[in-house]
Design a protein around this motif. Structure first.
Motif, PDB file in Angstrom:
ATOM      1  N   GLN A 172       4.123  -9.446 -29.460  1.00  0.00           N
ATOM      2  CA  GLN A 172       3.920 -10.891 -29.410  1.00  0.00           C
ATOM      3  C   GLN A 172       4.560 -11.522 -28.192  1.00  0.00           C
ATOM      4  O   GLN A 172       3.971 -12.409 -27.561  1.00  0.00           O
ATOM      5  N   GLY A 173       5.769 -11.086 -27.846  1.00  0.00           N
ATOM      6  CA  GLY A 173       6.451 -11.681 -26.702  1.00  0.00           C
ATOM      7  C   GLY A 173       6.607 -13.176 -26.851  1.00  0.00           C
ATOM      8  O   GLY A 173       7.026 -13.671 -27.900  1.00  0.00           O
ATOM      9  N   LYS A 174       6.236 -13.920 -25.819  1.00  0.00           N
ATOM     10  CA  LYS A 174       6.341 -15.379 -25.839  1.00  0.00           C
ATOM     11  C   LYS A 174       5.043 -16.041 -26.287  1.00  0.00           C
ATOM     12  O   LYS A 174       4.941 -17.268 -26.280  1.00  0.00           O
ATOM     13  N   SER A 175       4.058 -15.248 -26.685  1.00  0.00           N
ATOM     14  CA  SER A 175       2.788 -15.813 -27.127  1.00  0.00           C
ATOM     15  C   SER A 175       2.922 -16.391 -28.533  1.00  0.00           C
ATOM     16  O   SER A 175       3.921 -16.172 -29.226  1.00  0.00           O
ATOM     17  N   THR A 176       1.895 -17.085 -28.976  1.00  0.00           N
ATOM     18  CA  THR A 176       1.869 -17.659 -30.328  1.00  0.00           C
ATOM     19  C   THR A 176       1.144 -16.755 -31.315  1.00  0.00           C
ATOM     20  O   THR A 176       0.969 -17.125 -32.474  1.00  0.00           O
ATOM     21  N   ILE A 177       0.741 -15.578 -30.853  1.00  0.00           N
ATOM     22  CA  ILE A 177      -0.062 -14.679 -31.688  1.00  0.00           C
ATOM     23  C   ILE A 177       0.847 -13.633 -32.314  1.00  0.00           C
ATOM     24  O   ILE A 177       1.308 -12.707 -31.642  1.00  0.00           O
ATOM     25  N   ASN A 178       1.110 -13.774 -33.604  1.00  0.00           N
ATOM     26  CA  ASN A 178       2.021 -12.860 -34.297  1.00  0.00           C
ATOM     27  C   ASN A 178       1.352 -11.536 -34.619  1.00  0.00           C
ATOM     28  O   ASN A 178       0.130 -11.451 -34.766  1.00  0.00           O
TER      29      ASN A 178
END
Length: 542
Positions: free
Chosen positions: A260-266
């Motif tokens: 996921q990192g800093k994205s909003t996709i879990n």
């Protein structure tokens, strides 16, 4: 215009009308029309997706668990626009042990679809029985009767690999609930026909220390390496792990290739590596969003030093992050926008292919009057120890298609005049469920908004509000918002809707997202016949 010949019994998909191939949703379209797309590419619960490319055609399937038709087949030309074209198991999963009781969360787990020697294969794990396989030369036609390739309790998430020397390998995971062991992957060998295991499984990877809950493995070979793509860390907060070795039995090196990192996709993981005829690589995976289920995403992919990098690697560490929007795959040409089917006018010889029953199909449940344009659902007796709809098999349901939509249906109820208790309505189904229930009672036709909390625990329904109807034709509506909260309403003319009951928070089912649809039941009493509900149409709208 509603026409075609009336037919009895042809109520599951055998061939799709041509118009269905161009269906475009009113509530979610991934193709932005400017050469880019948005994720999810399918805003519906196609859990554990797997896909393969044959020429310039892509075919995808996904977990269907207890729902029938099972193993729905989706087709695409560009990996963004998909339509449902078939189901590999249209009527029943065998052996049939509980024909008229849903086996929630059981049966079809994490299938794989492959093309070998001019045939399509689908393998899947049944956690209580073992590894099954079905095959066909035409994915839009009839698939073979499933065969039990390897009998074993607890084997799940299976993928075959045909090697250059003619040997066939199968990778799989274990379900801790049945096997008493999880977070490990194993490989066995199959015969040349790929219909029987010829060796015992050998554990090739142990994820307990750093990759808990590794599962859903997919087997590939490239540049002399055997690759196992396997998600780890759980569906909500996990990551995509890739293993590689020069031997199918290992030892395997490991690398996290998407998180996921800093994205909003879990939890970006579990899916399929596919390529294009132009040489691009892509990865289809899912995202778990709770009540709306496990949504299908498409991520760019590239190979760096014989390791895949999935998503966008902003810091160059070899681990990508998932994207929300991206340029469409280059497949050499542009194809029309289409989406999986949602609405149904019931004016063809088959149900639209998004529909699924909650258990093995019984032909006594439905009659399609295609010339008159309605589906007649016969009232069917509930089980004798009936508590709520959780264990009712003849629920006709479909996946939720967006995070903001309305489902509207036109319904005519014709209950038997001989007794009371038959009912029909509009249903939002999950571990908790709610519905608009139309029931014939001693006081006449009663429309009520009911809900059932912890349905899986046997909790009875409660009535939030009810009204008496004089007309047996009614329009029923449920509206979902982004938080999967539902408002119910009804109309007598199809134009002016009156809210009924209170807002309901939808919940997922057992391993599946919430579903929406209809039903028709009667009490568990011994009689010769009952009444029915006629659904004129069922539409998904904004």
């Amino acid at each position: 215009m509603k026409k075609l010949t009336t037919i009895l019994g042809l109520c599951l998909m055998t061939a799709l009308p041509a118009i269905a191939q161009n269906y475009v949703s009113k509530v979610w379209v991934a193709d932005k029309g400017d050469g880019t797309y948005r994720n999810p590419i399918i805003h519906a619960d196609y859990s554990d997706p797997d896909a393969c490319r044959v020429g310039d055609d892509y075919y995808m399937t996904a977990s269907s668990f207890n729902c029938i038709p099972a193993l729905q087949i989706l087709h695409s030309k560009d990996l963004v626009n998909w339509t449902i074209v078939n189901a590999a198991v249209p009527y029943a999963l065998e052996p049939i042990e509980a024909v008229e009781k849903p086996e929630h969360g059981n049966r079809v787990w994490a299938p794989s679809i492959r093309f070998h020697n001019n045939e399509f294969y689908i393998f899947w794990g049944d956690p209580d029985q073992g590894v099954f396989m079905t095959k066909t030369k035409d994915p839009r036609g009839t698939w073979s009767k499933p065969v039990l390739v390897k009998a074993a309790k607890g084997i799940i998430d299976t993928t075959p690999l045909w090697d250059e020397d003619g040997r066939v390998y199968l990778v799989h995971a274990f379900a801790g609930s049945r096997a008493g062991l999880k977070s490990v992957l194993a490989v066995c060998e199959l015969n040349a026909e790929a219909n029987q295991a010829i060796t015992e499984s050998r554990i090739v990877f142990d994820g307990h220390e750093h990759h808990e809950t590794c599962e859903g493995p997919k087997f590939y070979k490239r540049n002399g390496y055997y690759y196992i793509f396997t998600p780890a860390g759980g569906v909500v907060a996990g990551w995509q792990l890739v293993l590689r070795s020069k031997n199918p039995y290992g030892p395997y090196e490991e690398k996290v290739v998407m998180a996921q990192g800093k994205s909003t996709i879990n939890g970006p993981h579990q899916g399929a590596w596919v390529d294009t005829t132009t040489g691009e690589d892509w990865f289809l995976n899912f995202q778990d969003v709770g009540a709306y289920g496990r949504l299908t995403h498409l991520q760019p992919m590239k190979w760096v030093k014989d390791w895949p990098v999935i998503g966008v690697d902003k810091d160059g560490d070899g681990c990508g992050e998932p994207v929300l929007t991206y340029k469409k795959p280059n497949v050499g040409k542009t194809y029309p926008i289409c989406t999986p089917q949602e609405s149904d006018e019931f004016n063809t010889l088959t149900l639209s292919p998004q529909w699924q029953w909650h258990a093995n199909y019984n032909p006594k449940w439905i009659f399609l009057a295609a010339d008159k344009g309605y589906a007649r659902l016969y009232s069917y007796p509930v089980v004798k120890d009936y508590k709520n709809l959780w264990n009712v098999a003849n629920l006709l349901l479909q996946k939720t298609p967006s995070n903001e939509f309305s489902a509207v249906m036109k319904l005519r109820f014709a209950p038997s005049p001989k007794y009371f208790g038959e009912r029909t309505g509009l249903l939002v189904m999950g571990l908790d469920y709610a519905l608009l229930s139309l029931e014939n009672t001693k006081e006449g036709l009663i429309l009520s908004q009911n809900e059932c909390k912890k349905a899986d625990k046997g909790t009875p329904e409660t009535v939030n509000e009810s009204v008496t109807l004089k007309d047996n034709t009614v329009y029923l509506k449920v509206t979902f918002n982004k938080e999967a909260k539902c408002d119910f309403s009804y109309s007598l003319d199809g134009k002016k809707f009156q809210k009924l009951g209170k807002q309901f928070q939808a919940r997922e089912g057992q391993w599946i997202g919430a579903k929406v649809g209809t039903f028709c039941t009667r009490p568990a009493i011994v009689i010769n016949d009952g009444g029915w509900a006629e659904v004129d149409w069922f539409r998904i709208e904004k």
